[in-house]
Design a protein around this motif. Structure first.
Motif, short mmCIF file in Angstrom:
data_model
loop_
_atom_site.label_atom_id
_atom_site.label_comp_id
_atom_site.label_asym_id
_atom_site.label_seq_id
_atom_site.Cartn_x
_atom_site.Cartn_y
_atom_site.Cartn_z
N ASP A 55 0.84 -1.21 0.00
CA ASP A 55 0.00 0.00 0.00
C ASP A 55 0.87 1.25 0.00
OD1 ASP A 55 -2.24 -1.61 0.04
OD2 ASP A 55 -2.55 -1.40 2.22
N PRO A 60 -0.78 -2.08 -6.68
CA PRO A 60 -2.08 -2.75 -6.66
C PRO A 60 -1.95 -4.23 -7.02
CG PRO A 60 -1.84 -1.53 -8.70
CD PRO A 60 -0.62 -1.23 -7.86
N ALA A 61 -2.98 -4.97 -6.74
CA ALA A 61 -3.02 -6.38 -7.12
C ALA A 61 -3.00 -6.49 -8.64
CB ALA A 61 -4.28 -7.03 -6.56
N VAL A 63 -4.70 -8.59 -10.43
CA VAL A 63 -6.11 -8.69 -10.82
C VAL A 63 -6.97 -8.36 -9.61
CG1 VAL A 63 -5.74 -10.39 -12.66
CG2 VAL A 63 -6.20 -11.17 -10.35
N HIS A 64 -8.14 -7.80 -9.86
CA HIS A 64 -9.02 -7.44 -8.75
C HIS A 64 -9.89 -8.61 -8.31
CE1 HIS A 64 -7.79 -3.29 -8.62
NE2 HIS A 64 -7.90 -3.25 -9.93
N ASN A 65 -10.23 -9.48 -9.24
CA ASN A 65 -11.05 -10.65 -8.93
C ASN A 65 -10.20 -11.89 -9.17
OD1 ASN A 65 -13.15 -12.38 -8.37
ND2 ASN A 65 -14.10 -12.17 -10.38
N ASN A 66 -9.44 -12.30 -8.17
CA ASN A 66 -8.50 -13.40 -8.31
C ASN A 66 -9.26 -14.73 -8.40
OD1 ASN A 66 -6.44 -15.25 -8.20
ND2 ASN A 66 -5.40 -14.32 -6.46
N SER A 75 1.15 -8.78 -7.26
CA SER A 75 0.94 -7.36 -7.54
C SER A 75 1.30 -7.11 -9.00
CB SER A 75 1.81 -6.48 -6.64
OG SER A 75 3.15 -6.50 -7.08
#
Length: 92
Positions: A55, A60-61, A63-66, A75
């Motif tokens: 952070d 950021p990750a 993907v947002h929906n892993n 990341s």
């Protein structure tokens, strides 16, 4: 071995990802160790990092929906830049 600064190969179960990873303590990793890892592996170098530090660095990750069945969290990829003296595309 890792505690002694040595590199080890850790392998998965055949029913998981069926792969091996070269692992060593980051503070013991020399430029020649990193060159070995890049040359004799896929070339992808990963490090473990706490969420709060990600952070702070605004990473950021990937993907947002892993939807990975194993839940592996990655990341976005990063690399050093010319400001850090890197011009080759591999900051190792």
């Amino acid at each position: 071995a890792v505690k002694e600064g040595k590199m080890v190969c850790v392998v998965d179960d055949m029913n998981r990802e069926n792969e091996g990873d070269l692992i060593m303590a980051a503070d013991a990793c020399s430029p020649s160790d990193m060159a070995f890892i890049v040359k004799y592996s896929s070339g992808v170098v990963c490090i473990a990092m706490e969420g709060h530090r990600m952070d702070e660095l605004q990473l950021p990750a990937m993907v947002h929906n892993n939807e990975d069945p194993k839940g592996t969290a990655f990341s976005v990829t990063v690399d050093a830049t010319k400001e850090h003296g890197i011009t080759t595309g591999i900051s190792a």
